[in-house]
Design a protein around this motif. Structure first.
Motif, PDB file in Angstrom:
ATOM      1  N   ALA A  86     -24.424  63.671  26.394  1.00  0.00           N
ATOM      2  CA  ALA A  86     -23.478  62.712  25.796  1.00  0.00           C
ATOM      3  C   ALA A  86     -23.158  61.595  26.784  1.00  0.00           C
ATOM      4  N   LEU A  87     -22.918  61.959  28.048  1.00  0.00           N
ATOM      5  CA  LEU A  87     -22.654  60.949  29.087  1.00  0.00           C
ATOM      6  C   LEU A  87     -23.847  60.005  29.226  1.00  0.00           C
ATOM      7  N   ALA A  88     -25.040  60.598  29.312  1.00  0.00           N
ATOM      8  CA  ALA A  88     -26.250  59.809  29.577  1.00  0.00           C
ATOM      9  C   ALA A  88     -26.555  58.849  28.431  1.00  0.00           C
ATOM     10  N   HIS A  89     -26.261  59.282  27.216  1.00  0.00           N
ATOM     11  CA  HIS A  89     -26.567  58.438  26.061  1.00  0.00           C
ATOM     12  C   HIS A  89     -25.571  57.294  25.886  1.00  0.00           C
ATOM     13  N   GLU A  90     -24.484  57.303  26.697  1.00  0.00           N
ATOM     14  CA  GLU A  90     -23.503  56.212  26.588  1.00  0.00           C
ATOM     15  C   GLU A  90     -24.164  54.856  26.783  1.00  0.00           C
ATOM     16  N   ASN A  91     -25.142  54.800  27.714  1.00  0.00           N
ATOM     17  CA  ASN A  91     -25.731  53.478  27.997  1.00  0.00           C
ATOM     18  C   ASN A  91     -27.258  53.507  28.063  1.00  0.00           C
ATOM     19  N   SER A  92     -27.860  54.515  27.432  1.00  0.00           N
ATOM     20  CA  SER A  92     -29.325  54.526  27.415  1.00  0.00           C
ATOM     21  C   SER A  92     -29.819  55.298  26.207  1.00  0.00           C
ATOM     22  N   ASP A  93     -30.860  54.780  25.572  1.00  0.00           N
ATOM     23  CA  ASP A  93     -31.437  55.483  24.425  1.00  0.00           C
ATOM     24  C   ASP A  93     -32.232  56.698  24.857  1.00  0.00           C
ATOM     25  N   GLU A  94     -32.929  56.583  26.007  1.00  0.00           N
ATOM     26  CA  GLU A  94     -33.767  57.691  26.457  1.00  0.00           C
ATOM     27  C   GLU A  94     -33.127  58.332  27.690  1.00  0.00           C
ATOM     28  N   VAL A  95     -33.003  59.635  27.673  1.00  0.00           N
ATOM     29  CA  VAL A  95     -32.510  60.346  28.856  1.00  0.00           C
ATOM     30  C   VAL A  95     -33.547  61.373  29.272  1.00  0.00           C
ATOM     31  N   PHE A  96     -33.591  61.633  30.569  1.00  0.00           N
ATOM     32  CA  PHE A  96     -34.560  62.588  31.105  1.00  0.00           C
ATOM     33  C   PHE A  96     -33.854  63.821  31.646  1.00  0.00           C
ATOM     34  N   VAL A  97     -34.322  64.987  31.227  1.00  0.00           N
ATOM     35  CA  VAL A  97     -33.924  66.245  31.850  1.00  0.00           C
ATOM     36  C   VAL A  97     -34.987  66.556  32.893  1.00  0.00           C
ATOM     37  N   ILE A  98     -34.549  66.706  34.165  1.00  0.00           N
ATOM     38  CA  ILE A  98     -35.527  66.854  35.254  1.00  0.00           C
ATOM     39  C   ILE A  98     -35.466  68.240  35.913  1.00  0.00           C
TER      40      ILE A  98
END
Ligand SMILES: NC(=O)c1ccc[n+]([C@@H]2O[C@H](COP(=O)([O-])OP(=O)(O)OC[C@H]3O[C@@H](n4cnc5c(N)ncnc54)[C@H](OP(=O)(O)O)[C@@H]3O)[C@@H](O)[C@H]2O)c1
Length: 166
Positions: A86-98
């Protein structure tokens, strides 16, 4: 909004040993950097402790159950994968789990894309991924590397795209 996973594993599914990545493959790391640059990256606390610094040019989010866990400046703490996404999607469409293991397993059902490097060797380590079934995904070989002076192992890089997200 999309969730991508990125990891490198050996033939026997090892991703880590004693809290570290048990190989040094500069060009493979270059692929990781190029692919994730500019995107938020989400990682478990032990993956963070492998480097204990922010990976530059990316929003870094670390997941821990310890609410007072101290991170270096510039890194955000989340209490769960869902909170981190949820945090990561605040300002990016794509998020990476690493990583690590738990978060690859937990995130896979929601993932649209998986970047999987397969190192062409069996390597000893306790951080082991289960076998993921990509038979219903669209798989493309996007890179490969032979053994050379700087790379002790050959590897292949695959991109698995979930069929319905094409
Ligand atoms: N080859 C690769 O591509 C790759 C990628 C990433 C990592 N690695 C390697 O993998 C190893 C680390 O991975 P790992 O699987 O052992 O650990 P990890 O997933 O990075 O971190 C585990 C930690 O995450 C937190 N955590 C786990 N489940 C949670 C939940 N449901 N809610 C909240 N927090 C939770 C806990 O932190 P707290 O104990 O603080 O609560 C737990 O100790 C290292 O050797 C690293 O080098 C390799």
């Amino acid at each position: 909004m999309s969730i991508s996973l990125i990891y490198a594993r050996s033939l026997n599914h090892c991703i880590g040993k004693d809290g570290r990545i048990p190989w040094h493959l500069p060009d493979e790391f270059g692929h990781f950097k190029k692919t994730t640059l500019g995107k938020p990256i989400i990682m478990g606390r032990k993956t963070y402790e492998d480097h204990e610094s922010a990976l530059p040019g990316r929003r870094n989010i670390v997941i821990s159950r310890q609410p007072d866990y101290k991170l270096v400046p510039g890194i955000e703490l989340a209490a769960s994968l869902d909170d981190a996404i949820a945090l990561a999607h605040e300002n990016s469409d794509e998020v990476f789990v690493i990583g690590g293991v738990h978060f690859f397993v937990e995130a896979l059902p929601q993932a649209n894309c998986v970047y999987e490097t397969i190192i062409q060797a069996n390597i000893d380590g306790e951080a082991l991924l289960p076998e993921f079934d990509f038979s219903d995904w669209q798989t493309t070989l996007i890179g490969e590397h032979e053994v050379d002076d700087c790379h002790a192992y050959a590897y292949k890089i695959y991109r698995h795209q979930r069929a319905e997200s094409n």
